[in-house]
Design a protein around this motif. Structure first.
Motif, PDB file in Angstrom:
ATOM      1  N   ASP A 185       0.808  -1.218   0.000  1.00 23.71           N
ATOM      2  CA  ASP A 185       0.000   0.000   0.000  1.00 23.71           C
ATOM      3  C   ASP A 185       0.847   1.277   0.000  1.00 23.71           C
ATOM      4  N   GLY A 186       1.828   1.335  -0.875  1.00 24.04           N
ATOM      5  CA  GLY A 186       2.658   2.525  -1.007  1.00 24.04           C
ATOM      6  C   GLY A 186       3.335   2.547  -2.357  1.00 24.04           C
ATOM      7  N   SER A 237       4.447   7.222  -7.039  1.00 21.76           N
ATOM      8  CA  SER A 237       3.520   8.138  -7.706  1.00 21.76           C
ATOM      9  C   SER A 237       2.118   8.146  -7.095  1.00 21.76           C
ATOM     10  N   THR A 238       1.924   7.409  -6.003  1.00 20.87           N
ATOM     11  CA  THR A 238       0.614   7.445  -5.339  1.00 20.87           C
ATOM     12  C   THR A 238       0.694   8.226  -4.036  1.00 20.87           C
ATOM     13  N   ASN A 239       1.429   7.679  -3.062  1.00 26.22           N
ATOM     14  CA  ASN A 239       1.512   8.381  -1.781  1.00 26.22           C
ATOM     15  C   ASN A 239       2.944   8.691  -1.350  1.00 26.22           C
ATOM     16  N   GLY A 240       3.907   8.361  -2.216  1.00 22.19           N
ATOM     17  CA  GLY A 240       5.298   8.680  -1.903  1.00 22.19           C
ATOM     18  C   GLY A 240       5.875   7.900  -0.741  1.00 22.19           C
ATOM     19  N   GLN A 241       5.247   6.789  -0.391  1.00 22.77           N
ATOM     20  CA  GLN A 241       5.702   5.984   0.736  1.00 22.77           C
ATOM     21  C   GLN A 241       6.132   4.596   0.280  1.00 22.77           C
ATOM     22  N   GLY A 272       5.333   1.796   2.074  1.00 22.42           N
ATOM     23  CA  GLY A 272       4.144   0.993   2.309  1.00 22.42           C
ATOM     24  C   GLY A 272       4.443  -0.352   2.939  1.00 22.42           C
TER      25      GLY A 272
END
Length: 326
Positions: A202-203, A206-210, A212
Protein backbone atom coordinates in the motif's frame (compact mmCIF):
# COMPACT_ATOMS: atom_id res chain seq x y z
CA UNK A 1 18.15 -32.39 -37.94
CA UNK A 2 18.49 -28.62 -37.73
CA UNK A 3 20.33 -27.42 -34.65
CA UNK A 4 18.73 -24.80 -32.40
CA UNK A 5 20.28 -22.55 -29.78
CA UNK A 6 19.19 -23.26 -26.22
CA UNK A 7 19.62 -21.22 -23.02
CA UNK A 8 21.35 -23.62 -20.66
CA UNK A 9 21.76 -23.24 -16.88
CA UNK A 10 25.47 -23.78 -16.24
CA UNK A 11 25.67 -22.58 -12.65
CA UNK A 12 23.33 -22.05 -9.68
CA UNK A 13 23.97 -20.06 -6.52
CA UNK A 14 22.16 -18.90 -3.41
CA UNK A 15 22.71 -16.62 -0.45
CA UNK A 16 20.89 -16.14 2.85
CA UNK A 17 21.78 -13.38 5.33
CA UNK A 18 23.39 -14.55 8.55
CA UNK A 19 20.64 -13.38 10.95
CA UNK A 20 18.07 -16.10 11.57
CA UNK A 21 14.65 -15.16 12.96
CA UNK A 22 12.80 -18.13 14.44
CA UNK A 23 9.08 -18.41 15.03
CA UNK A 24 9.76 -18.09 18.74
CA UNK A 25 11.56 -14.80 18.06
CA UNK A 26 8.48 -13.49 16.25
CA UNK A 27 6.24 -14.60 19.09
CA UNK A 28 7.99 -11.98 21.24
CA UNK A 29 6.85 -9.10 19.00
CA UNK A 30 3.50 -10.24 17.58
CA UNK A 31 0.69 -12.47 18.86
CA UNK A 32 1.68 -15.80 17.38
CA UNK A 33 3.47 -19.05 18.22
CA UNK A 34 5.76 -21.58 16.61
CA UNK A 35 2.91 -24.10 16.57
CA UNK A 36 0.48 -21.64 14.90
CA UNK A 37 2.97 -20.68 12.18
CA UNK A 38 4.18 -24.21 11.41
CA UNK A 39 0.67 -25.64 11.29
CA UNK A 40 -0.52 -23.05 8.74
CA UNK A 41 2.62 -22.45 6.69
CA UNK A 42 5.29 -25.06 7.38
CA UNK A 43 7.75 -22.24 8.15
CA UNK A 44 10.19 -22.65 11.04
CA UNK A 45 12.47 -19.68 10.48
CA UNK A 46 13.48 -16.94 8.07
CA UNK A 47 16.62 -14.90 7.42
CA UNK A 48 16.82 -11.13 7.75
CA UNK A 49 19.32 -8.83 6.06
CA UNK A 50 21.36 -6.62 8.36
CA UNK A 51 20.65 -2.88 8.30
CA UNK A 52 23.76 -2.24 6.19
CA UNK A 53 22.87 -4.91 3.59
CA UNK A 54 21.09 -3.73 0.45
CA UNK A 55 19.30 -6.20 -1.79
CA UNK A 56 22.13 -5.76 -4.32
CA UNK A 57 24.57 -7.12 -1.72
CA UNK A 58 22.51 -10.30 -1.41
CA UNK A 59 22.29 -10.55 -5.21
CA UNK A 60 26.05 -10.19 -5.62
CA UNK A 61 26.77 -13.04 -3.19
CA UNK A 62 24.38 -15.39 -5.00
CA UNK A 63 25.76 -14.32 -8.39
CA UNK A 64 29.36 -14.97 -7.35
CA UNK A 65 28.49 -18.51 -6.28
CA UNK A 66 26.59 -19.18 -9.51
CA UNK A 67 29.49 -17.86 -11.60
CA UNK A 68 32.00 -19.98 -9.69
CA UNK A 69 29.92 -23.11 -10.23
CA UNK A 70 29.61 -22.27 -13.93
CA UNK A 71 33.37 -21.85 -14.22
CA UNK A 72 32.91 -18.21 -15.22
CA UNK A 73 33.95 -14.84 -13.81
CA UNK A 74 32.28 -11.45 -13.77
CA UNK A 75 34.40 -10.54 -16.80
CA UNK A 76 32.39 -13.05 -18.87
CA UNK A 77 28.99 -11.54 -18.04
CA UNK A 78 27.24 -9.51 -20.74
CA UNK A 79 23.65 -9.55 -19.41
CA UNK A 80 22.29 -9.13 -15.87
CA UNK A 81 18.60 -9.35 -15.08
CA UNK A 82 17.53 -8.92 -11.45
CA UNK A 83 14.02 -9.93 -10.43
CA UNK A 84 13.14 -7.91 -7.33
CA UNK A 85 10.36 -6.02 -5.61
CA UNK A 86 12.72 -4.44 -3.07
CA UNK A 87 15.36 -2.69 -5.15
CA UNK A 88 18.11 -0.58 -3.60
CA UNK A 89 16.79 2.67 -5.08
CA UNK A 90 13.86 3.96 -7.11
CA UNK A 91 16.47 4.15 -9.86
CA UNK A 92 18.86 3.05 -11.23
CA UNK A 93 17.96 -0.58 -11.71
CA UNK A 94 19.41 -2.87 -9.06
CA UNK A 95 20.96 -4.87 -11.91
CA UNK A 96 23.26 -1.96 -12.73
CA UNK A 97 24.34 -1.74 -9.09
CA UNK A 98 25.04 -5.50 -9.14
CA UNK A 99 27.04 -4.99 -12.35
CA UNK A 100 29.18 -2.37 -10.63
CA UNK A 101 29.70 -4.36 -7.44
CA UNK A 102 30.62 -7.51 -9.38
CA UNK A 103 33.00 -5.59 -11.63
CA UNK A 104 31.24 -6.89 -14.74
CA UNK A 105 32.00 -5.11 -18.04
CA UNK A 106 29.67 -2.79 -19.93
CA UNK A 107 26.71 -4.84 -21.11
CA UNK A 108 22.96 -5.10 -20.62
CA UNK A 109 21.49 -4.72 -17.12
CA UNK A 110 17.90 -4.19 -16.01
CA UNK A 111 15.31 -5.29 -13.47
CA UNK A 112 12.10 -7.30 -13.81
CA UNK A 113 9.23 -6.67 -11.40
CA UNK A 114 6.65 -9.45 -11.17
CA UNK A 115 6.92 -9.97 -7.40
CA UNK A 116 7.10 -13.69 -6.49
CA UNK A 117 6.80 -14.66 -10.18
CA UNK A 118 9.77 -12.44 -11.02
CA UNK A 119 12.36 -15.17 -11.43
CA UNK A 120 10.26 -17.14 -13.93
CA UNK A 121 9.51 -13.93 -15.85
CA UNK A 122 13.22 -13.03 -15.79
CA UNK A 123 14.23 -16.46 -17.09
CA UNK A 124 11.86 -16.08 -20.02
CA UNK A 125 13.20 -12.59 -20.71
CA UNK A 126 16.82 -13.78 -20.60
CA UNK A 127 15.93 -16.63 -22.96
CA UNK A 128 15.03 -13.96 -25.52
CA UNK A 129 18.65 -12.82 -25.46
CA UNK A 130 20.62 -16.03 -24.91
CA UNK A 131 18.73 -18.35 -27.28
CA UNK A 132 19.02 -15.71 -30.02
CA UNK A 133 22.75 -15.27 -29.71
CA UNK A 134 22.54 -11.81 -28.15
CA UNK A 135 24.13 -12.91 -24.87
CA UNK A 136 26.98 -15.32 -24.27
CA UNK A 137 26.83 -15.31 -20.47
CA UNK A 138 23.76 -14.08 -18.62
CA UNK A 139 23.12 -13.73 -14.90
CA UNK A 140 19.48 -14.12 -13.87
CA UNK A 141 19.04 -13.21 -10.22
CA UNK A 142 16.10 -13.22 -7.83
CA UNK A 143 16.84 -11.09 -4.77
CA UNK A 144 14.63 -9.68 -2.04
CA UNK A 145 14.60 -7.95 1.34
CA UNK A 146 10.92 -8.65 1.96
CA UNK A 147 11.19 -8.13 5.73
CA UNK A 148 11.44 -4.38 5.00
CA UNK A 149 7.89 -4.40 3.61
CA UNK A 150 6.33 -6.05 6.64
CA UNK A 151 3.76 -4.62 9.01
CA UNK A 152 5.06 -6.20 12.20
CA UNK A 153 1.64 -5.88 13.87
CA UNK A 154 -0.01 -8.08 11.20
CA UNK A 155 0.61 -11.67 12.24
CA UNK A 156 -1.06 -12.95 9.06
CA UNK A 157 1.71 -11.60 6.85
CA UNK A 158 4.84 -10.77 8.85
CA UNK A 159 5.47 -14.43 9.71
CA UNK A 160 5.50 -15.48 6.05
CA UNK A 161 8.44 -13.64 4.54
CA UNK A 162 12.23 -13.56 4.65
CA UNK A 163 15.25 -12.15 2.82
CA UNK A 164 17.61 -13.87 0.40
CA UNK A 165 18.91 -14.18 -3.14
CA UNK A 166 19.40 -16.88 -5.74
CA UNK A 167 21.03 -16.77 -9.17
CA UNK A 168 21.66 -18.82 -12.27
CA UNK A 169 24.11 -18.45 -15.13
CA UNK A 170 22.61 -18.96 -18.59
CA UNK A 171 24.78 -19.73 -21.60
CA UNK A 172 23.89 -20.61 -25.20
CA UNK A 173 24.41 -24.21 -26.31
CA UNK A 174 23.40 -25.97 -29.51
CA UNK A 175 20.54 -28.43 -29.26
CA UNK A 176 18.57 -30.64 -31.60
CA UNK A 177 15.21 -29.03 -30.91
CA UNK A 178 13.95 -32.03 -28.93
CA UNK A 179 12.89 -32.59 -25.34
CA UNK A 180 16.25 -34.23 -24.71
CA UNK A 181 18.08 -30.92 -25.16
CA UNK A 182 19.60 -29.20 -22.17
CA UNK A 183 18.23 -25.75 -21.43
CA UNK A 184 14.98 -23.82 -21.14
CA UNK A 185 12.33 -25.83 -22.99
CA UNK A 186 8.95 -24.26 -22.26
CA UNK A 187 7.18 -21.37 -20.53
CA UNK A 188 3.73 -20.15 -19.56
CA UNK A 189 3.41 -16.63 -18.14
CA UNK A 190 0.18 -15.10 -16.87
CA UNK A 191 -1.15 -11.94 -15.20
CA UNK A 192 -4.56 -10.71 -14.02
CA UNK A 193 -4.55 -7.10 -12.80
CA UNK A 194 -8.15 -7.33 -11.62
CA UNK A 195 -6.91 -9.39 -8.64
CA UNK A 196 -4.54 -6.69 -7.37
CA UNK A 197 -6.32 -6.27 -4.04
CA UNK A 198 -5.53 -9.86 -3.06
CA UNK A 199 -1.82 -9.14 -2.67
CA UNK A 200 -0.15 -5.73 -2.87
CA UNK A 201 1.92 -3.11 -1.05
CA UNK A 202 0.00 0.00 0.00
CA UNK A 203 2.66 2.52 -1.01
CA UNK A 204 4.37 3.85 -4.10
CA UNK A 205 6.35 6.71 -5.60
CA UNK A 206 3.52 8.14 -7.71
CA UNK A 207 0.61 7.45 -5.34
CA UNK A 208 1.51 8.38 -1.78
CA UNK A 209 5.30 8.68 -1.90
CA UNK A 210 5.70 5.98 0.74
CA UNK A 211 7.30 2.55 0.84
CA UNK A 212 4.14 0.99 2.31
CA UNK A 213 3.46 -2.42 3.80
CA UNK A 214 2.49 -5.74 2.28
CA UNK A 215 -1.25 -6.50 2.39
CA UNK A 216 -2.71 -9.89 1.56
CA UNK A 217 -6.01 -11.77 1.57
CA UNK A 218 -4.42 -15.11 2.36
CA UNK A 219 -7.37 -17.43 1.76
CA UNK A 220 -8.15 -15.89 -1.62
CA UNK A 221 -4.50 -16.00 -2.69
CA UNK A 222 -4.35 -19.68 -1.74
CA UNK A 223 -7.43 -20.49 -3.82
CA UNK A 224 -6.17 -18.68 -6.89
CA UNK A 225 -2.66 -20.06 -6.46
CA UNK A 226 -3.61 -23.72 -6.57
CA UNK A 227 -5.94 -23.38 -9.57
CA UNK A 228 -3.94 -20.88 -11.65
CA UNK A 229 -0.51 -22.32 -11.05
CA UNK A 230 -1.72 -25.78 -12.02
CA UNK A 231 -3.03 -24.44 -15.34
CA UNK A 232 0.26 -22.65 -16.06
CA UNK A 233 2.30 -25.75 -15.23
CA UNK A 234 0.28 -27.84 -17.66
CA UNK A 235 0.66 -25.13 -20.32
CA UNK A 236 4.43 -24.86 -19.81
CA UNK A 237 4.80 -28.63 -20.04
CA UNK A 238 2.79 -28.61 -23.29
CA UNK A 239 4.99 -25.79 -24.61
CA UNK A 240 8.04 -27.93 -23.86
CA UNK A 241 6.43 -31.05 -25.33
CA UNK A 242 6.68 -33.07 -22.13
CA UNK A 243 4.26 -34.64 -19.68
CA UNK A 244 4.11 -33.24 -16.16
CA UNK A 245 4.57 -36.77 -14.86
CA UNK A 246 7.94 -37.03 -16.64
CA UNK A 247 9.68 -34.29 -14.65
CA UNK A 248 12.38 -35.31 -12.21
CA UNK A 249 11.95 -32.40 -9.81
CA UNK A 250 9.15 -29.96 -9.10
CA UNK A 251 10.61 -26.68 -7.78
CA UNK A 252 7.77 -24.39 -6.75
CA UNK A 253 7.86 -20.87 -5.39
CA UNK A 254 8.34 -21.32 -1.66
CA UNK A 255 5.24 -19.46 -0.45
CA UNK A 256 3.97 -21.88 2.18
CA UNK A 257 3.79 -25.64 2.48
CA UNK A 258 0.00 -25.76 2.01
CA UNK A 259 0.22 -24.20 -1.46
CA UNK A 260 3.15 -26.44 -2.42
CA UNK A 261 1.23 -29.53 -1.36
CA UNK A 262 -2.03 -28.34 -2.94
CA UNK A 263 -0.48 -27.71 -6.36
CA UNK A 264 1.48 -30.98 -6.31
CA UNK A 265 -1.64 -32.91 -5.35
CA UNK A 266 -3.76 -31.25 -8.06
CA UNK A 267 -1.11 -32.08 -10.68
CA UNK A 268 -0.57 -35.62 -9.43
CA UNK A 269 3.09 -34.98 -8.68
CA UNK A 270 4.71 -37.36 -6.20
CA UNK A 271 5.58 -35.54 -2.97
CA UNK A 272 9.05 -37.11 -3.16
CA UNK A 273 9.71 -35.05 -6.32
CA UNK A 274 9.00 -31.70 -4.64
CA UNK A 275 11.94 -29.52 -3.57
CA UNK A 276 10.75 -27.65 -0.48
CA UNK A 277 12.90 -25.17 1.42
CA UNK A 278 10.17 -22.90 2.81
CA UNK A 279 10.71 -24.18 6.36
CA UNK A 280 14.27 -22.84 6.39
CA UNK A 281 13.85 -19.42 4.79
CA UNK A 282 10.10 -18.68 4.43
CA UNK A 283 8.79 -16.80 1.38
CA UNK A 284 11.66 -14.90 -0.23
CA UNK A 285 9.53 -13.82 -3.21
CA UNK A 286 11.57 -13.75 -6.44
CA UNK A 287 14.53 -15.40 -4.69
CA UNK A 288 12.70 -18.53 -3.58
CA UNK A 289 12.92 -20.66 -6.74
CA UNK A 290 16.66 -20.19 -7.35
CA UNK A 291 17.33 -20.69 -3.63
CA UNK A 292 15.47 -24.02 -3.79
CA UNK A 293 17.38 -24.94 -6.97
CA UNK A 294 20.69 -24.11 -5.30
CA UNK A 295 19.78 -26.26 -2.29
CA UNK A 296 18.82 -29.20 -4.51
CA UNK A 297 22.09 -28.95 -6.45
CA UNK A 298 24.16 -28.61 -3.28
CA UNK A 299 22.70 -31.67 -1.59
CA UNK A 300 23.00 -33.78 -4.74
CA UNK A 301 19.32 -34.35 -5.42
CA UNK A 302 19.31 -32.31 -8.63
CA UNK A 303 21.70 -33.72 -11.20
CA UNK A 304 22.77 -32.65 -14.71
CA UNK A 305 20.39 -33.90 -17.39
CA UNK A 306 17.35 -33.97 -15.15
CA UNK A 307 14.06 -32.31 -16.10
CA UNK A 308 12.96 -29.52 -13.77
CA UNK A 309 9.57 -27.84 -13.45
CA UNK A 310 9.48 -24.37 -11.89
CA UNK A 311 6.39 -22.36 -10.94
CA UNK A 312 5.43 -19.25 -9.03
CA UNK A 313 2.60 -16.87 -8.24
CA UNK A 314 2.83 -13.33 -6.89
CA UNK A 315 1.16 -9.99 -6.53
CA UNK A 316 -0.47 -8.51 -9.57
CA UNK A 317 -1.65 -11.22 -9.70
CA UNK A 318 1.16 -12.70 -11.78
CA UNK A 319 2.01 -16.35 -12.18
CA UNK A 320 3.93 -18.65 -14.47
CA UNK A 321 5.88 -21.84 -14.98
CA UNK A 322 9.02 -23.01 -16.74
CA UNK A 323 10.35 -26.40 -17.85
CA UNK A 324 14.10 -26.83 -18.22
CA UNK A 325 16.63 -29.63 -18.51
CA UNK A 326 19.70 -29.01 -16.37
Amino acid sequence: MTQVLRSVVTGVGGYLPSEVVTNDDLAKVVETSDEWIQERTGIRQRHRASPDQAVSDLAVEAARQALERAGRTAADVDLIIVATTTGDLTFPATATIVQRKLGAPVGIAFDVQAVCSGFVYALSTADGFVARGRSKCALVIGAETMTRLMDWTDRGTCVLFGDGAGAVVLEPQAGQGTIDDRGLLGFALRADGTKQDLLYVDGGVSTNGQIGHLRMQGNQVFRHAVVNISEAVIAAAADAGVEVSSVDWFIPHQANSRILEGVARRLGIDEAKVISTVAEHANTSAASIPLAMAKGVEDGRIKPGQLLLLEAMGGGLTWGACVLRL
